[in-house]
Motif scaffolding. Structure first.
Motif, PDB file in Angstrom:
ATOM      1  N   ILE A 191       0.852  -1.186   0.000  1.00 26.18           N
ATOM      2  CA  ILE A 191       0.000   0.000   0.000  1.00 26.18           C
ATOM      3  C   ILE A 191       0.887   1.235   0.000  1.00 26.18           C
ATOM      4  O   ILE A 191       1.713   1.417   0.890  1.00 26.18           O
ATOM      5  CB  ILE A 191      -0.936   0.000   1.216  1.00 26.18           C
ATOM      6  CG1 ILE A 191      -1.847  -1.224   1.124  1.00 26.18           C
ATOM      7  CG2 ILE A 191      -1.744   1.288   1.278  1.00 26.18           C
ATOM      8  CD1 ILE A 191      -2.680  -1.461   2.335  1.00 26.18           C
ATOM      9  N   ASN A 192       0.709   2.056  -1.023  1.00 25.04           N
ATOM     10  CA  ASN A 192       1.436   3.315  -1.120  1.00 25.04           C
ATOM     11  C   ASN A 192       0.453   4.436  -0.877  1.00 25.04           C
ATOM     12  O   ASN A 192      -0.533   4.578  -1.601  1.00 25.04           O
ATOM     13  CB  ASN A 192       2.078   3.476  -2.504  1.00 25.04           C
ATOM     14  CG  ASN A 192       3.119   2.421  -2.763  1.00 25.04           C
ATOM     15  OD1 ASN A 192       3.884   2.054  -1.875  1.00 25.04           O
ATOM     16  ND2 ASN A 192       3.149   1.909  -3.976  1.00 25.04           N
ATOM     17  N   GLU A 222      -1.636   3.414  10.224  1.00 25.11           N
ATOM     18  CA  GLU A 222      -1.314   1.991  10.360  1.00 25.11           C
ATOM     19  C   GLU A 222      -2.588   1.143  10.465  1.00 25.11           C
ATOM     20  O   GLU A 222      -2.669   0.075   9.866  1.00 25.11           O
ATOM     21  CB  GLU A 222      -0.425   1.769  11.583  1.00 25.11           C
ATOM     22  CG  GLU A 222       0.996   2.249  11.392  1.00 25.11           C
ATOM     23  CD  GLU A 222       1.814   2.175  12.681  1.00 25.11           C
ATOM     24  OE1 GLU A 222       1.366   1.508  13.638  1.00 25.11           O
ATOM     25  OE2 GLU A 222       2.886   2.786  12.726  1.00 25.11           O
ATOM     26  N   GLU A 223      -3.563   1.623  11.224  1.00 23.78           N
ATOM     27  CA  GLU A 223      -4.828   0.893  11.366  1.00 23.78           C
ATOM     28  C   GLU A 223      -5.568   0.829  10.034  1.00 23.78           C
ATOM     29  O   GLU A 223      -6.123  -0.194   9.655  1.00 23.78           O
ATOM     30  CB  GLU A 223      -5.697   1.555  12.439  1.00 23.78           C
ATOM     31  CG  GLU A 223      -6.978   0.811  12.728  1.00 23.78           C
ATOM     32  CD  GLU A 223      -6.743  -0.551  13.374  1.00 23.78           C
ATOM     33  OE1 GLU A 223      -7.637  -1.411  13.221  1.00 23.78           O
ATOM     34  OE2 GLU A 223      -5.700  -0.775  14.006  1.00 23.78           O
ATOM     35  N   PHE A 224      -5.561   1.948   9.289  1.00 21.36           N
ATOM     36  CA  PHE A 224      -6.199   1.994   7.979  1.00 21.36           C
ATOM     37  C   PHE A 224      -5.542   0.989   7.032  1.00 21.36           C
ATOM     38  O   PHE A 224      -6.214   0.224   6.337  1.00 21.36           O
ATOM     39  CB  PHE A 224      -6.102   3.413   7.407  1.00 21.36           C
ATOM     40  CG  PHE A 224      -6.661   3.553   6.023  1.00 21.36           C
ATOM     41  CD1 PHE A 224      -8.024   3.544   5.802  1.00 21.36           C
ATOM     42  CD2 PHE A 224      -5.815   3.690   4.930  1.00 21.36           C
ATOM     43  CE1 PHE A 224      -8.543   3.672   4.523  1.00 21.36           C
ATOM     44  CE2 PHE A 224      -6.320   3.821   3.655  1.00 21.36           C
ATOM     45  CZ  PHE A 224      -7.693   3.811   3.448  1.00 21.36           C
ATOM     46  N   THR A 225      -4.209   0.966   7.026  1.00 23.27           N
ATOM     47  CA  THR A 225      -3.464   0.035   6.179  1.00 23.27           C
ATOM     48  C   THR A 225      -3.764  -1.406   6.571  1.00 23.27           C
ATOM     49  O   THR A 225      -3.982  -2.263   5.713  1.00 23.27           O
ATOM     50  CB  THR A 225      -1.954   0.322   6.283  1.00 23.27           C
ATOM     51  OG1 THR A 225      -1.717   1.665   5.872  1.00 23.27           O
ATOM     52  CG2 THR A 225      -1.152  -0.615   5.418  1.00 23.27           C
ATOM     53  N   LYS A 226      -3.796  -1.685   7.858  1.00 21.02           N
ATOM     54  CA  LYS A 226      -4.094  -3.029   8.351  1.00 21.02           C
ATOM     55  C   LYS A 226      -5.493  -3.463   7.912  1.00 21.02           C
ATOM     56  O   LYS A 226      -5.696  -4.599   7.464  1.00 21.02           O
ATOM     57  CB  LYS A 226      -3.982  -3.040   9.874  1.00 21.02           C
ATOM     58  CG  LYS A 226      -4.136  -4.382  10.518  1.00 21.02           C
ATOM     59  CD  LYS A 226      -3.915  -4.231  12.020  1.00 21.02           C
ATOM     60  CE  LYS A 226      -4.168  -5.491  12.769  1.00 21.02           C
ATOM     61  NZ  LYS A 226      -4.014  -5.292  14.224  1.00 21.02           N
ATOM     62  N   ASN A 227      -6.463  -2.544   7.992  1.00 20.95           N
ATOM     63  CA  ASN A 227      -7.823  -2.871   7.571  1.00 20.95           C
ATOM     64  C   ASN A 227      -7.908  -3.118   6.070  1.00 20.95           C
ATOM     65  O   ASN A 227      -8.675  -3.982   5.623  1.00 20.95           O
ATOM     66  CB  ASN A 227      -8.799  -1.767   7.989  1.00 20.95           C
ATOM     67  CG  ASN A 227      -9.066  -1.765   9.473  1.00 20.95           C
ATOM     68  OD1 ASN A 227      -8.942  -2.790  10.146  1.00 20.95           O
ATOM     69  ND2 ASN A 227      -9.423  -0.616  10.005  1.00 20.95           N
ATOM     70  N   LEU A 228      -7.126  -2.386   5.279  1.00 18.46           N
ATOM     71  CA  LEU A 228      -7.107  -2.635   3.832  1.00 18.46           C
ATOM     72  C   LEU A 228      -6.570  -4.033   3.541  1.00 18.46           C
ATOM     73  O   LEU A 228      -7.060  -4.718   2.640  1.00 18.46           O
ATOM     74  CB  LEU A 228      -6.246  -1.600   3.109  1.00 18.46           C
ATOM     75  CG  LEU A 228      -6.847  -0.213   2.924  1.00 18.46           C
ATOM     76  CD1 LEU A 228      -5.842   0.703   2.246  1.00 18.46           C
ATOM     77  CD2 LEU A 228      -8.141  -0.258   2.140  1.00 18.46           C
ATOM     78  N   ILE A 231     -11.772  -8.419   2.532  1.00 14.92           N
ATOM     79  CA  ILE A 231     -11.998  -9.625   1.724  1.00 14.92           C
ATOM     80  C   ILE A 231     -12.370  -9.287   0.290  1.00 14.92           C
ATOM     81  O   ILE A 231     -12.115 -10.075  -0.620  1.00 14.92           O
ATOM     82  CB  ILE A 231     -13.057 -10.548   2.363  1.00 14.92           C
ATOM     83  CG1 ILE A 231     -14.398  -9.846   2.513  1.00 14.92           C
ATOM     84  CG2 ILE A 231     -12.568 -11.078   3.684  1.00 14.92           C
ATOM     85  CD1 ILE A 231     -15.517 -10.724   3.038  1.00 14.92           C
ATOM     86  N   TYR A 232     -12.944  -8.120   0.067  1.00  9.70           N
ATOM     87  CA  TYR A 232     -13.328  -7.737  -1.292  1.00  9.70           C
ATOM     88  C   TYR A 232     -12.094  -7.350  -2.106  1.00  9.70           C
ATOM     89  O   TYR A 232     -11.993  -7.698  -3.290  1.00  9.70           O
ATOM     90  CB  TYR A 232     -14.356  -6.598  -1.258  1.00  9.70           C
ATOM     91  CG  TYR A 232     -15.617  -7.004  -0.537  1.00  9.70           C
ATOM     92  CD1 TYR A 232     -16.541  -7.848  -1.139  1.00  9.70           C
ATOM     93  CD2 TYR A 232     -15.858  -6.589   0.760  1.00  9.70           C
ATOM     94  CE1 TYR A 232     -17.684  -8.256  -0.470  1.00  9.70           C
ATOM     95  CE2 TYR A 232     -17.004  -6.982   1.435  1.00  9.70           C
ATOM     96  CZ  TYR A 232     -17.911  -7.810   0.811  1.00  9.70           C
ATOM     97  OH  TYR A 232     -19.030  -8.208   1.481  1.00  9.70           O
ATOM     98  N   ILE A 233     -11.155  -6.641  -1.495  1.00 12.45           N
ATOM     99  CA  ILE A 233      -9.901  -6.314  -2.179  1.00 12.45           C
ATOM    100  C   ILE A 233      -9.146  -7.603  -2.486  1.00 12.45           C
ATOM    101  O   ILE A 233      -8.615  -7.782  -3.585  1.00 12.45           O
ATOM    102  CB  ILE A 233      -9.035  -5.356  -1.330  1.00 12.45           C
ATOM    103  CG1 ILE A 233      -9.695  -3.980  -1.265  1.00 12.45           C
ATOM    104  CG2 ILE A 233      -7.622  -5.250  -1.895  1.00 12.45           C
ATOM    105  CD1 ILE A 233      -8.995  -2.998  -0.345  1.00 12.45           C
TER     106      ILE A 233
END
Length: 106
Positions: free
Chosen positions: A60-61, A79-85, A89-91
């Motif tokens: 993730i950039n 960091e939390e946003f990146t972890k959630n990405l 499951i859809y990504i």
């Protein structure tokens, strides 16, 4: 692939449960029971989120903006946003589909 995915099956099961809750217009006036039901729902949601596969290969950039992420809170939120990405499951399924399409072209 989706039918055999535990994560997608859990999402389907939770959606069906949520639909029943929305359709159920009877609200329990017993405060202890209502609080218990809400805590149970939150706990189940957290359990599902914790069980989701984290795709460590997903790079993730973040877009460079004028915002400075200097504060600890800003870095933690990023960091939390990146972890959630990485848990989305859809990504993950979209990446699987794209990989399949690339293999079919080869």
């Amino acid at each position: 692939r989706i039918d055999s995915s535990p994560a997608f099956n859990e999402v389907i099961r939770r959606n069906e449960k949520l639909k029943k809750m929305v359709e159920d217009t009877i609200i329990n006036l017993n405060i202890d029971k209502m609080i218990s039901e809400r805590l149970e729902t939150r706990s189940a949601t957290k359990d599902v989120r914790d069980k989701l596969h984290v795709n460590e290969q997903l790079k993730i950039n973040h877009i460079q903006t004028g915002w400075n992420l200097k504060s600890k809170q800003d870095r933690e939120q990023e960091e939390e946003f990146t972890k959630n990405l990485r848990r989305d499951i859809y990504i993950d399924e979209a990446m699987n589909i794209i990989s399949d399409m690339i293999r079919m072209d080869s």
